[in-house]
Write a protein that holds these residues in place. Structure first.
Motif, PDB file in Angstrom:
ATOM      1  N   ARG A 301      -0.228   0.811 -13.409  1.00  0.00           N
ATOM      2  CA  ARG A 301      -0.032   0.710 -14.871  1.00  0.00           C
ATOM      3  C   ARG A 301       0.634   1.974 -15.405  1.00  0.00           C
ATOM      4  NH1 ARG A 301      -2.862   2.257 -19.521  1.00  0.00           N
ATOM      5  NH2 ARG A 301      -2.557   0.847 -21.301  1.00  0.00           N
ATOM      6  N   THR A 302       0.156   3.124 -14.947  1.00  0.00           N
ATOM      7  CA  THR A 302       0.737   4.398 -15.393  1.00  0.00           C
ATOM      8  C   THR A 302       2.211   4.480 -15.017  1.00  0.00           C
ATOM      9  OG1 THR A 302      -1.411   5.483 -15.137  1.00  0.00           O
ATOM     10  CG2 THR A 302       0.523   6.910 -15.261  1.00  0.00           C
ATOM     11  N   GLN A 303       2.535   4.064 -13.789  1.00  0.00           N
ATOM     12  CA  GLN A 303       3.930   4.091 -13.342  1.00  0.00           C
ATOM     13  C   GLN A 303       4.803   3.188 -14.205  1.00  0.00           C
ATOM     14  OE1 GLN A 303       3.446   2.905  -9.235  1.00  0.00           O
ATOM     15  NE2 GLN A 303       3.593   5.020  -8.495  1.00  0.00           N
ATOM     16  N   LEU A 304       4.323   1.988 -14.470  1.00  0.00           N
ATOM     17  CA  LEU A 304       5.109   1.020 -15.239  1.00  0.00           C
ATOM     18  C   LEU A 304       5.332   1.482 -16.670  1.00  0.00           C
ATOM     19  CD1 LEU A 304       3.440  -2.245 -13.906  1.00  0.00           C
ATOM     20  CD2 LEU A 304       5.826  -1.582 -13.571  1.00  0.00           C
ATOM     21  N   LEU A 305       4.365   2.232 -17.219  1.00  0.00           N
ATOM     22  CA  LEU A 305       4.470   2.665 -18.618  1.00  0.00           C
ATOM     23  C   LEU A 305       5.250   3.960 -18.789  1.00  0.00           C
ATOM     24  CD1 LEU A 305       0.855   1.910 -19.930  1.00  0.00           C
ATOM     25  CD2 LEU A 305       2.966   0.717 -20.551  1.00  0.00           C
ATOM     26  N   THR A 306       5.300   4.778 -17.759  1.00  0.00           N
ATOM     27  CA  THR A 306       5.859   6.123 -17.950  1.00  0.00           C
ATOM     28  C   THR A 306       7.157   6.387 -17.197  1.00  0.00           C
ATOM     29  OG1 THR A 306       4.460   6.994 -16.154  1.00  0.00           O
ATOM     30  CG2 THR A 306       3.583   7.126 -18.400  1.00  0.00           C
ATOM     31  N   ILE A 307       7.441   5.624 -16.153  1.00  0.00           N
ATOM     32  CA  ILE A 307       8.634   5.906 -15.343  1.00  0.00           C
ATOM     33  C   ILE A 307       9.679   4.811 -15.575  1.00  0.00           C
ATOM     34  CG2 ILE A 307       9.542   6.354 -13.031  1.00  0.00           C
ATOM     35  CD1 ILE A 307       6.687   7.091 -12.172  1.00  0.00           C
ATOM     36  N   THR A 308      10.811   5.201 -16.111  1.00  0.00           N
ATOM     37  CA  THR A 308      11.870   4.215 -16.376  1.00  0.00           C
ATOM     38  C   THR A 308      12.698   3.992 -15.118  1.00  0.00           C
ATOM     39  OG1 THR A 308      13.298   6.006 -17.156  1.00  0.00           O
ATOM     40  CG2 THR A 308      12.023   4.831 -18.817  1.00  0.00           C
ATOM     41  N   GLY A 309      13.308   2.831 -15.058  1.00  0.00           N
ATOM     42  CA  GLY A 309      14.199   2.526 -13.947  1.00  0.00           C
ATOM     43  C   GLY A 309      13.501   2.054 -12.689  1.00  0.00           C
ATOM     44  N   LEU A 310      12.179   1.871 -12.748  1.00  0.00           N
ATOM     45  CA  LEU A 310      11.466   1.399 -11.565  1.00  0.00           C
ATOM     46  C   LEU A 310      11.711  -0.089 -11.354  1.00  0.00           C
ATOM     47  CD1 LEU A 310       7.942   3.086 -11.802  1.00  0.00           C
ATOM     48  CD2 LEU A 310       9.708   3.555 -10.131  1.00  0.00           C
ATOM     49  N   ASN A 311      11.704  -0.488 -10.094  1.00  0.00           N
ATOM     50  CA  ASN A 311      11.771  -1.909  -9.767  1.00  0.00           C
ATOM     51  C   ASN A 311      10.365  -2.487  -9.936  1.00  0.00           C
ATOM     52  OD1 ASN A 311      11.693  -4.415  -8.351  1.00  0.00           O
ATOM     53  ND2 ASN A 311      13.570  -3.820  -7.285  1.00  0.00           N
ATOM     54  N   LYS A 312      10.153  -3.206 -11.021  1.00  0.00           N
ATOM     55  CA  LYS A 312       8.805  -3.686 -11.346  1.00  0.00           C
ATOM     56  C   LYS A 312       8.270  -4.642 -10.290  1.00  0.00           C
ATOM     57  CE  LYS A 312       9.330  -3.070 -16.324  1.00  0.00           C
ATOM     58  NZ  LYS A 312       9.340  -3.705 -17.653  1.00  0.00           N
ATOM     59  N   GLU A 313       9.135  -5.482  -9.774  1.00  0.00           N
ATOM     60  CA  GLU A 313       8.668  -6.438  -8.760  1.00  0.00           C
ATOM     61  C   GLU A 313       8.159  -5.719  -7.523  1.00  0.00           C
ATOM     62  OE1 GLU A 313      11.398  -9.494  -7.780  1.00  0.00           O
ATOM     63  OE2 GLU A 313      11.143 -10.543  -9.691  1.00  0.00           O
ATOM     64  N   LEU A 314       8.842  -4.642  -7.136  1.00  0.00           N
ATOM     65  CA  LEU A 314       8.403  -3.880  -5.969  1.00  0.00           C
ATOM     66  C   LEU A 314       7.025  -3.270  -6.200  1.00  0.00           C
ATOM     67  CD1 LEU A 314      11.519  -1.963  -4.556  1.00  0.00           C
ATOM     68  CD2 LEU A 314      10.162  -3.736  -3.448  1.00  0.00           C
ATOM     69  N   ILE A 315       6.793  -2.776  -7.398  1.00  0.00           N
ATOM     70  CA  ILE A 315       5.482  -2.196  -7.717  1.00  0.00           C
ATOM     71  C   ILE A 315       4.401  -3.266  -7.625  1.00  0.00           C
ATOM     72  CG2 ILE A 315       4.081  -1.196  -9.576  1.00  0.00           C
ATOM     73  CD1 ILE A 315       6.495   0.370 -10.453  1.00  0.00           C
ATOM     74  N   VAL A 316       4.675  -4.440  -8.187  1.00  0.00           N
ATOM     75  CA  VAL A 316       3.716  -5.541  -8.140  1.00  0.00           C
ATOM     76  C   VAL A 316       3.392  -5.892  -6.692  1.00  0.00           C
ATOM     77  CG1 VAL A 316       3.332  -7.978  -8.671  1.00  0.00           C
ATOM     78  CG2 VAL A 316       4.420  -6.500 -10.367  1.00  0.00           C
ATOM     79  N   TYR A 317       4.433  -6.084  -5.887  1.00  0.00           N
ATOM     80  CA  TYR A 317       4.214  -6.477  -4.486  1.00  0.00           C
ATOM     81  C   TYR A 317       3.468  -5.391  -3.719  1.00  0.00           C
ATOM     82  CZ  TYR A 317       7.554 -10.230  -5.433  1.00  0.00           C
ATOM     83  OH  TYR A 317       8.179 -11.322  -5.963  1.00  0.00           O
ATOM     84  N   ASN A 318       3.785  -4.142  -4.016  1.00  0.00           N
ATOM     85  CA  ASN A 318       3.107  -3.034  -3.342  1.00  0.00           C
ATOM     86  C   ASN A 318       1.610  -3.023  -3.681  1.00  0.00           C
ATOM     87  OD1 ASN A 318       2.997  -0.416  -1.861  1.00  0.00           O
ATOM     88  ND2 ASN A 318       2.471   0.346  -3.899  1.00  0.00           N
ATOM     89  N   VAL A 319       1.301  -3.240  -4.966  1.00  0.00           N
ATOM     90  CA  VAL A 319      -0.115  -3.236  -5.391  1.00  0.00           C
ATOM     91  C   VAL A 319      -0.866  -4.370  -4.718  1.00  0.00           C
ATOM     92  CG1 VAL A 319      -1.655  -3.671  -7.344  1.00  0.00           C
ATOM     93  CG2 VAL A 319       0.243  -2.081  -7.590  1.00  0.00           C
ATOM     94  N   LEU A 320      -0.267  -5.560  -4.658  1.00  0.00           N
ATOM     95  CA  LEU A 320      -0.933  -6.691  -4.045  1.00  0.00           C
ATOM     96  C   LEU A 320      -1.134  -6.460  -2.541  1.00  0.00           C
ATOM     97  CD1 LEU A 320       0.822  -9.656  -5.924  1.00  0.00           C
ATOM     98  CD2 LEU A 320      -1.325  -8.522  -6.467  1.00  0.00           C
ATOM     99  N   ALA A 321      -0.120  -5.891  -1.899  1.00  0.00           N
ATOM    100  CA  ALA A 321      -0.237  -5.616  -0.447  1.00  0.00           C
ATOM    101  C   ALA A 321      -1.303  -4.550  -0.192  1.00  0.00           C
ATOM    102  CB  ALA A 321       1.107  -5.155   0.098  1.00  0.00           C
ATOM    103  N   GLN A 322      -1.297  -3.478  -1.011  1.00  0.00           N
ATOM    104  CA  GLN A 322      -2.289  -2.421  -0.841  1.00  0.00           C
ATOM    105  C   GLN A 322      -3.710  -2.918  -1.139  1.00  0.00           C
ATOM    106  OE1 GLN A 322      -1.938   0.802   0.300  1.00  0.00           O
ATOM    107  NE2 GLN A 322       0.120   0.093   0.853  1.00  0.00           N
ATOM    108  N   SER A 323      -3.824  -3.876  -2.053  1.00  0.00           N
ATOM    109  CA  SER A 323      -5.130  -4.444  -2.369  1.00  0.00           C
ATOM    110  C   SER A 323      -5.713  -5.142  -1.137  1.00  0.00           C
ATOM    111  CB  SER A 323      -5.015  -5.450  -3.527  1.00  0.00           C
ATOM    112  OG  SER A 323      -4.607  -4.804  -4.718  1.00  0.00           O
ATOM    113  N   GLU A 324      -4.835  -5.812  -0.368  1.00  0.00           N
ATOM    114  CA  GLU A 324      -5.307  -6.483   0.849  1.00  0.00           C
ATOM    115  C   GLU A 324      -5.733  -5.456   1.897  1.00  0.00           C
ATOM    116  OE1 GLU A 324      -2.556  -9.415   2.245  1.00  0.00           O
ATOM    117  OE2 GLU A 324      -2.681 -10.616   0.395  1.00  0.00           O
ATOM    118  N   VAL A 325      -5.082  -4.301   1.935  1.00  0.00           N
ATOM    119  CA  VAL A 325      -5.445  -3.247   2.877  1.00  0.00           C
ATOM    120  C   VAL A 325      -6.838  -2.712   2.531  1.00  0.00           C
ATOM    121  CG1 VAL A 325      -4.906  -0.914   3.685  1.00  0.00           C
ATOM    122  CG2 VAL A 325      -3.066  -2.572   3.359  1.00  0.00           C
ATOM    123  N   ILE A 326      -7.080  -2.533   1.228  1.00  0.00           N
ATOM    124  CA  ILE A 326      -8.394  -2.049   0.789  1.00  0.00           C
ATOM    125  C   ILE A 326      -9.470  -3.068   1.123  1.00  0.00           C
ATOM    126  CG2 ILE A 326      -9.794  -1.465  -1.252  1.00  0.00           C
ATOM    127  CD1 ILE A 326      -7.163  -0.319  -2.476  1.00  0.00           C
ATOM    128  N   GLY A 327      -9.138  -4.349   0.890  1.00  0.00           N
ATOM    129  CA  GLY A 327     -10.051  -5.442   1.277  1.00  0.00           C
ATOM    130  C   GLY A 327     -11.126  -5.741   0.270  1.00  0.00           C
TER     131      GLY A 327
END
Length: 327
Positions: A301-327
């Motif tokens: 959320r902090t990244q999406l609100l404060t850093i411009t030019g980010l690929n939002k889809e990549l952030i979403v996919y990264n969070v979902l993938a990392q969530s599976e790693v955490i379990g």
């Protein structure tokens, strides 16, 4: 009158309007608020009362020429400053322009009122320019600055203003108010959840309770009931657009926080009162995993609100993938 529509504003309005009647109003008011608590309507009514030239009561008369001009949105002594469309800040030119106006004679022969809306959006140069006017205010000129309670305004501006926090109503009062709007559409637990997710701000809760938005939240929670046991967060990607992800982060973090409360046996403080089965499901995870998921999603959320030019889809996919790693 707004006091009939939003009864929780009645006492705050009386507190500030009484100063107008007794001519003790500070020349610069700073109104802090929780967004969605009726802040714009509140400030507008205060401005109306300051400009009214007939009323001896707390409320403006609504009949004098000045009130009629205000209600028609054409009052020549009332100025509203906020960030211009497509701009993220209030610039120094906007402040300079208004500073020149306030030293001119009132066109209606009464007070002049300047409302700086979302005042923390002023650039440092703009704030310093306004500071000069606040230090030597013209006669019969009133400034109202407003912004959210957690916004950052220069301390020098703070020191020149009378600060007032616009309180949100108690949960029980808001639930009763929402019931009148929605009749039997939602139960008490749903209304309480909407309010608690909205920092108890009634108008923000109304927006969340709009059928389409409320259904989106319900679907998101239903999907979580499916994906959490299987640790298959990737499936969530199908359920929303990347533009909606910040909202989902807020919802999920609130659920994770509730899960920690449930584990600590303080369930009476949970926010998502209409999603108890989901909260209990999340509470089966360890404290460490719940905290790790919370930190992961909040960081996104902090990244999406404060850093411009980010690929939002990549952030979403990264969070979902990392969530599976955490379990």
């Amino acid at each position: 009158m707004i006091l009939n529509d939003y009864p929780w504003l009645s006492l705050p309005y009386q507190q500030l309007a009484s100063g107008i009647i007794h001519k003790r109003t500070h020349h610069a008011l700073l109104i802090n608020y929780v967004q969605g608590s009726g802040e714009d309507e509140f400030v507008s009514m205060l401005a109306n009362r300051l400009l009214c030239q007939s009323s001896q009561q707390l409320e403006p008369c609504l009949n004098c020429h000045s009130c009629q001009l205000f209600l028609s949105h054409y009052h020549p002594d009332y100025y509203v400053i906020t960030n211009e469309q497509s701009k993220q800040s209030i610039g120094i030119d906007q402040i300079r322009k208004i500073s020149n106006k306030v030293y001119e004679k009132s066109q209606q022969g009464g007070n002049k009122v300047i409302w700086v809306k979302r005042a923390a959006l002023m650039t440092e140069a703009a704030a310093n320019a306004l500071l000069k006017t606040l230090e030597e205010p013209p006669e019969n000129t009133y400034f109202i600055l407003s912004d959210e309670h957690n916004s950052k305004l220069l301390p020098t501006i703070h020191s020149r203003c009378f600060s007032y926090f616009l309180p949100v109503p108690k949960l029980e009062i808001s639930i009763e108010w929402l019931k009148k709007l929605h009749r039997q559409q939602y139960n008490d637990n749903e209304l309480a959840s909407a309010l608690l997710l909205s920092e108890n701000a009634p108008l923000k809760a109304v927006a969340l309770l709009m059928p389409e938005k409320w259904q989106q939240r319900k679907k998101f929670c239903d999907h979580l009931l499916d994906v959490v046991p299987q640790n298959n967060y990737w499936q969530l990607a199908k359920t929303f657009d990347s533009e909606d992800f910040i909202e989902r982060i807020i919802w999920f973090c609130a659920l994770l926080s509730d899960a920690l409360k449930a584990k600590q046996k303080v369930g009476r403080f949970i926010v998502n009162r209409d999603q108890v089965p989901l909260v209990r499901l999340l509470a089966t995870k360890s404290n460490e995993k719940i905290s790790a998921l919370y930190d992961l999603w909040l960081q996104a959320r902090t990244q999406l609100l404060t850093i411009t030019g980010l690929n939002k889809e990549l952030i979403v996919y990264n969070v979902l993938a990392q969530s599976e790693v955490i379990g």
